[in-house]
Structure formats: C-alpha cells, structure tokens
Design an enzyme around this catalytic site. Structure first.
Site, PDB file in Angstrom:
ATOM      1  N   ARG A   2      40.118  12.271  16.666  1.00  0.00           N
ATOM      2  CA  ARG A   2      38.934  11.439  16.407  1.00  0.00           C
ATOM      3  C   ARG A   2      38.553  11.500  14.940  1.00  0.00           C
ATOM      4  O   ARG A   2      38.445  12.579  14.371  1.00  0.00           O
ATOM      5  CB  ARG A   2      37.763  11.912  17.276  1.00  0.00           C
ATOM      6  N   ARG A  57      32.700  20.427  15.723  1.00  0.00           N
ATOM      7  CA  ARG A  57      33.142  19.037  15.632  1.00  0.00           C
ATOM      8  C   ARG A  57      34.366  18.988  14.726  1.00  0.00           C
ATOM      9  O   ARG A  57      34.278  19.228  13.545  1.00  0.00           O
ATOM     10  CB  ARG A  57      32.029  18.156  15.065  1.00  0.00           C
ATOM     11  N   GLU A  84      27.834  20.263  23.982  1.00  0.00           N
ATOM     12  CA  GLU A  84      28.421  19.410  25.016  1.00  0.00           C
ATOM     13  C   GLU A  84      29.904  19.754  25.187  1.00  0.00           C
ATOM     14  O   GLU A  84      30.678  19.751  24.226  1.00  0.00           O
ATOM     15  CB  GLU A  84      28.283  17.941  24.605  1.00  0.00           C
ATOM     16  N   SER A 131      31.828  15.346  29.706  1.00  0.00           N
ATOM     17  CA  SER A 131      31.121  14.103  29.908  1.00  0.00           C
ATOM     18  C   SER A 131      31.827  13.427  31.075  1.00  0.00           C
ATOM     19  O   SER A 131      33.041  13.248  31.046  1.00  0.00           O
ATOM     20  CB  SER A 131      31.236  13.267  28.632  1.00  0.00           C
ATOM     21  N   ARG A 186      34.455  23.797  21.993  1.00  0.00           N
ATOM     22  CA  ARG A 186      33.095  24.318  22.182  1.00  0.00           C
ATOM     23  C   ARG A 186      33.056  25.352  23.299  1.00  0.00           C
ATOM     24  O   ARG A 186      32.203  26.231  23.307  1.00  0.00           O
ATOM     25  CB  ARG A 186      32.125  23.168  22.460  1.00  0.00           C
TER      26      ARG A 186
END
Length: 422
Positions: A261, A276, A348, A351, A390
């Site tokens: 990403r 991130r 997070e 999802s 994470r």
RNA sequence: GGAGGGGUGGGUGAGUGGCCGAAACCAACGGUUUGCUAAACCGUCGUAGGGGUUAAACCUCUACCGAGAGUUCGAAUCUCUCCCCCUCCGCCA
C-alpha cells in the site's frame, strides 16, 4: 455496483442510503436520465435491426428465385448506416452510464448506525484486560530495536521508508503467526489459496480498488499490473465471471499474502514502528454466500478473527462502523482493535465487511439455484484474520519483561520453536 | 524471444456468406417403463438487455460462436488488430 433496476424503481431508497454515507445523491438523477436515454436508443436501434433481418431474408429468397433485389439492397444500405449511427450513440450513453454507476456507492445496511466520523462508531464488544505491569512498558519500536528483530534502517536502504526487514526471531515470529492464522482458518472450514501478488485492471475493478482507490496501489507500468493491496483482490476474483452451483455455497477461502500500500497522504502521525508500513503480511478470509445468509456469515467471520486474538491473549474490542465510516463498496463493517499498552491506544488489526451483491455484480459472480431457475448474484464478504504488523506490535508490548525480553504466547510455541525473545 | 496450430452452448465437437442461437453426442432436469437399481424410450435443456402483461406464467424483439474494428443488403463463416491456450525450438528458477 448497484442493480440498475433497483435504482430505476426505488431511487429514493438509494438516495437516502447514499446520503447516510455522507455522499451526494445527485448522481442518481444522472443515472436515471442516462438510463432513459439508453432505452430509447435501444428501441430505435432494435426496430431497425429487426427490419434489417427480415429484409435480408427476403433478399436471399429473391436471389434464390433469380429476381432483381437491387432496389431493396440500396434501401437497406441506408438502414445499415442509420443502425451504425444509433449503435455508436448507444455505446456512448452506455459507457457514460457505466462510469456513473461505478461512482455510486453501496448503501448501508439497516443495522448500521448513522454517523459522520470514526467518533460515531459504536463499541459493541470488548474482551480481555491489560496485563498488570509494574514497570513502564516500552513501545514496540524500542523493543524491536533493542532485540534486533526488525531492521527499519536497512529496509529503507534496500527499498525505502516503510519497508521493514524482519530478522532472526522476528522473521520466525512473523512466519509463526502466518501459519497459526492459516491453520485456524483451515480448522474453521476455509480452503487456502496462494494467489498471484499482482493483478490486472479487471480484477482490481471487480473488487472496487479501481477506479475508487487507484492512488493506494503500486502499479507495474510496463505490464499494466497492480501489486495486491490485500489478498481480497486476487481471492475474491477467483471465481469472477463464473456461475457456481448453489450446493457449492458457501465458498470459504483464505489466503496469506504480503500487502502493498502506497499510503499516499498519510504522513507524520501513527507511522512509527509497525503501525503503518508499505508492505505487510496479512491472512484474509473471503466468503461467497447465498444472499439470504450474508449477515450470518459476517458474524461467523468476526467470531473467527476474535478467536485468534483470544488465543493470543490480546485485549481487544469490536467496533461497528457508522454509516459515514463505511467503505465505498460496503454495507456493514466491523473493525477489531487491539490495545497497545506501550502506546496507550487502540490499533486496528482486522476489518470485516459485507458487500452484499455489489462486488458480485462487478465480478459477474453468480450462483444457480438448486431447484433450477435463473442465476443470481452471490453475496461476498471479507475479513482480516489477521493483519500482522499491529498484532506483532501489541504482542511484543504486552508480553515484555522488565529486562526488555518478550515472552511468546503459548499457542505459538509449536510454530516458533522458542518461548522467549531476547 | 522464434515457428506452427487453435479458441463455438455445462462438457466433447460439427459447421467456410443467407434455411445457424447454432447439428450430434455426453452431462443435467422432468416423465414413461421396471420388484429395486441399471438400461431403454419420450420431453426439457444458454445468457443478457428491451417491449407487451398490474405481476408472475407467458408472448415478442435484439444482442452474444475469445475481445475489438472492418468488408457485405446479410458474418460463427471473409479481412485486420489484440488477448488467451496448445505443440516444437531457444533461454531460464
């Protein structure tokens, strides 16, 4: 994309849904106008084609009888030109309509709370408690550095910022988590795929990365390919353009892939350590189910992901995303967040989303009802189980000792081959 | 990368300008027959988009033979471009 018939027959429902997502429903009007235009052109064109077909038969018959057909042929030449003109016009309208349809988001499920921002998301479940630690817990980036298990500096040298190198027990821990997640998914009935890491534009459009999130993907320009931002893309496209027998549903697939990403525009905050990065590992679950079952499947997937965190003994909570925080293609979404004791905040790690038939329509992925009858679109869902960085961050922070070592959770021992790092 | 062959309905596979949305066979589904199973026989058997019908059933039109463009009154069939697959050669983990 949405069903054009639904839009045609219940535009107000769609407008209301778009508004709940905080988007402008004005595009619905454009769709309705283009749709009307399209049907008019269709009818004109098809009437001429019908005439062309019957006259062509007559020409064949006349020639068979050795009659002169030049007058009819001359007339048909004009008709053929008119058909070509109308087809061209129709093509323009349909292309435009398709572009607009891709810009209309999926609409939220009735159980999704109204809201504008992440602050409106609802915590609907929580599990675990922070460990009792009688010293100041370090953030994971300090542990990574002192233990020498992730090398950010050399990753930057090799590639660039946001491409960490896992080293020694760090690499081993990463691989252990991947295997653990995959084994758990298999135990829950998921079939494992090891898919390509690059996809073409059709696949990226099928799942909604294109045209919506083009800037988020790395592009391979010479070959018009995209590096996968998530396994969702290759896995959901596995059955693209196919019609499955109803008895084969639900299709439950899982896959480990690295995820690439660009994270364009996210500078500064929340980027320390593993919070991130541009390349990370993730195990993804994908479901393709009967339309009547998709919300049950959503809960089942959520349960799968929660079990992983419980077995790792990580404190977490579950958020039900509000209408304004839903993705473009989603009708309902849960986020799972773990507690980072070293950073004192939630991270997070999963999802889980239902797309209903929105992706399936783009993908042209249908099922044939068991009792016969017309094929219908399946519902697709996906969920992380889980995103690694994470999880690693929270796991290291939560299991650190005063000496700066890390105790490995017991479920991972058979995968890591060691019980302590440091 | 070089040379050649090929992409037709769920599958196999026929079809080289009009009677082809497409033979035949297999599979599937429904039925008849049969003590049961099997076999045999009969029938049904693509998708999408319009229009008609309050709606469904149904009727009707249009499109689709890898994709796109072209020739023609008319294209699965002829021409061009692209994509994909197969075989052989070269290179290579």
């Amino acid at each position: 994309m949405l069903d054009i018939k639904l839009l045609r027959e219940h535009p107000d429902v769609i407008r209301a849904g778009i508004a709940r997502k905080g988007e402008d429903p004005v595009k619905v009007n454009e769709v309705l106008a283009l749709d009307e235009q399209r049907r008019q052109l269709l009818q004109q064109g098809e009437a001429l084609k019908s005439r062309k077909n019957t006259v062509s038969q007559q020409v064949a018959a006349m020639k068979a009888r050795k009659e002169d057909a030049t007058a009819v042929i001359a007339e048909m030449r004009l008709v053929a030109e008119e058909i070509k003109r109308l087809d061209g016009e129709l093509r323009t309208v349909e292309d435009h309509l398709h572009v607009i349809m891709l810009q209309i988001p999926n609409i939220p499920h009735a159980s999704v709370p109204d809201g504008r921002t992440p602050a409106d998301n609802k915590e609907i479940a929580a599990w675990g408690a922070p460990p009792v630690i009688d010293f100041a817990p370090k953030p994971h980036w300090e542990l990574l550095e002192s233990l020498g298990i992730v090398d950010f500096v050399r990753g930057t040298k090799i590639t660039g910022a946001g491409f960490p190198v896992f080293v020694g027990k760090g690499a081993r821990l990463e691989r252990a988590l991947i295997n653990f997640f995959l084994d758990e998914a298999a135990a829950n009935g998921y079939t494992e795929l090891l898919p390509p890491l690059m996809v073409n534009a059709a696949s990226a459009t099928g799942t909604g990365q294109l045209p919506d999130k083009e800037g988020q993907m790395y592009v391979v320009p010479g070959d018009a390919l995209y590096l996968v931002p998530t396994a969702e893309v290759p896995v959901t496209n596995f059955y693209r353009d196919e019609t499955l027998q109803e008895a084969r549903l639900p299709v439950k697939l899982c896959a480990y892939t690295p995820c690439f990403r660009r994270e364009a525009g996210s500078y500064g905050k929340d980027v320390r350590g593993l919070n991130r990065v541009h390349q990370f590992d993730k195990v993804e679950l994908v479901n393709m189910v009967h339309p009547g079952n998709s919300y049950d499947a959503l809960e089942e997937m959520r349960s799968c992901s929660e079990q992983l965190l419980r077995k790792l003994k990580l404190q977490y909570h579950v958020l039900l995303m509000c209408s304004g925080d839903l993705g473009f293609t989603q009708t309902k979404k849960y986020d799972l967040e773990v507690w980072s004791i070293g950073q004192q905040k939630w991270l997070e790690v999963s999802s889980i989303s239902n797309f209903e038939s929105y992706q399936a329509r783009r993908l042209n992925l249908r099922y044939r009802p068991g009792g016969g009858g017309k094929p219908e679109f399946v519902h697709t869902l996906n969920g992380s189980a889980l995103a690694l960085p994470r999880v690693v961050a929270a796991l290291l922070e939560q299991n650190q000792t005063p000496e700066g070592k890390v105790i490995v959770p017991s479920v991972l021992h058979k995968y890591t081959g060691f019980e302590i790092i440091g």
